[in-house]
Design a protein around this motif. Structure first.
Motif, PDB file in Angstrom:
ATOM      1  N   SER A   8       0.818  -1.201   0.000  1.00 25.35           N
ATOM      2  CA  SER A   8       0.000   0.000   0.000  1.00 25.35           C
ATOM      3  C   SER A   8       0.859   1.261   0.000  1.00 25.35           C
ATOM      4  CB  SER A   8      -0.876  -0.011   1.260  1.00 25.35           C
ATOM      5  OG  SER A   8      -1.608   1.177   1.378  1.00 25.35           O
ATOM      6  N   CYS A   9       0.380   2.289  -0.680  1.00 22.55           N
ATOM      7  CA  CYS A   9       1.013   3.604  -0.572  1.00 22.55           C
ATOM      8  C   CYS A   9       0.431   4.270   0.680  1.00 22.55           C
ATOM      9  CB  CYS A   9       0.735   4.442  -1.818  1.00 22.55           C
ATOM     10  SG  CYS A   9      -0.993   4.920  -2.065  1.00 22.55           S
ATOM     11  N   GLY A  10       0.592   5.553   0.829  1.00 21.82           N
ATOM     12  CA  GLY A  10       0.029   6.219   2.001  1.00 21.82           C
ATOM     13  C   GLY A  10       0.002   7.720   1.838  1.00 21.82           C
ATOM     14  N   SER A  35       1.986   2.210   5.570  1.00 22.60           N
ATOM     15  CA  SER A  35       2.690   1.964   4.303  1.00 22.60           C
ATOM     16  C   SER A  35       4.123   1.530   4.548  1.00 22.60           C
ATOM     17  CB  SER A  35       2.638   3.193   3.394  1.00 22.60           C
ATOM     18  OG  SER A  35       3.115   4.335   4.051  1.00 22.60           O
ATOM     19  N   CYS A  38       3.971  -2.126   5.339  1.00 27.12           N
ATOM     20  CA  CYS A  38       3.704  -2.883   4.109  1.00 27.12           C
ATOM     21  C   CYS A  38       4.974  -3.039   3.287  1.00 27.12           C
ATOM     22  CB  CYS A  38       2.635  -2.180   3.272  1.00 27.12           C
ATOM     23  SG  CYS A  38       0.975  -2.248   3.949  1.00 27.12           S
ATOM     24  N   SER A  73      -6.139   9.734  -3.354  1.00 26.38           N
ATOM     25  CA  SER A  73      -6.511   8.584  -2.528  1.00 26.38           C
ATOM     26  C   SER A  73      -7.608   7.762  -3.188  1.00 26.38           C
ATOM     27  CB  SER A  73      -7.004   9.085  -1.157  1.00 26.38           C
ATOM     28  OG  SER A  73      -7.554   8.027  -0.410  1.00 26.38           O
ATOM     29  N   GLY A 106      -3.060  -4.406   1.779  1.00 27.37           N
ATOM     30  CA  GLY A 106      -3.848  -3.182   1.758  1.00 27.37           C
ATOM     31  C   GLY A 106      -5.261  -3.449   2.238  1.00 27.37           C
ATOM     32  N   TYR A 110      -8.137  -1.744  -1.922  1.00 24.49           N
ATOM     33  CA  TYR A 110      -7.077  -2.437  -2.657  1.00 24.49           C
ATOM     34  C   TYR A 110      -7.554  -3.822  -3.071  1.00 24.49           C
ATOM     35  CZ  TYR A 110      -3.312   0.910  -1.841  1.00 24.49           C
ATOM     36  OH  TYR A 110      -2.510   2.000  -1.869  1.00 24.49           O
TER      37      TYR A 110
END
Length: 147
Positions: A8-10, A35, A38, A73, A106, A110
């Protein structure tokens, strides 16, 4: 069986702490606790076969450069996140469809998106069923510690 891990990004990014840092490798961009966990999990268990799913840029490999901060987002459609159609195209172009198994680190957004992009592939969602970030981060940190 070839496995790909998607981290996942953040929202929190390196530029929040170091505004003048300039273009940065994706693996160093997302500095929030979730993130970060992750990324560490993906790097520990899937070295060389992981990427980050960015709501703006789509699938980015750890060493790809992100030019600057952004605020996009999957949870806010008004921020114009990348679409499932665009992600399908990227997955093809970047060779991600060659993987048999996809591990997705995620939340629900996701999971839904990856089920579309990787239809017909084995999808694993280790964090599924956990309702809050704290338990998810704790689970990943414990997995990393235990190896």
């Amino acid at each position: 069986m070839k496995t790909l891990c998607i981290a996942s990004c953040g929202k929190s990014k390196i530029w929040d702490k170091q505004p003048h840092v300039g273009p940065t490798r994706a693996k160093n961009v997302y500095v929030g606790p979730f993130s970060g966990a992750c990324g560490r999990y993906a790097e520990k268990f899937y070295p060389g076969s992981w990427c980050i799913l960015s709501a703006k840029y789509g699938f980015v490999f750890p060493d790809e450069l992100i030019p600057e901060s952004y605020n996009v987002s999957f949870n806010d459609r008004r921020s114009n996140p990348i679409s499932a159609v665009e992600l399908c195209k990227q997955a093809q172009e970047k060779g991600l469809l060659e993987y048999d198994r996809i591990v997705v680190m995620g939340g629900a957004n996701y999971r839904q998106m990856m089920a579309i992009v990787f239809k017909g592939k084995q999808l694993d969602f280790p964090l599924q069923g956990m309702k809050a970030m704290g338990p998810m981060i704790g689970w990943m940190n414990q997995a990393i510690l235990k190896g």
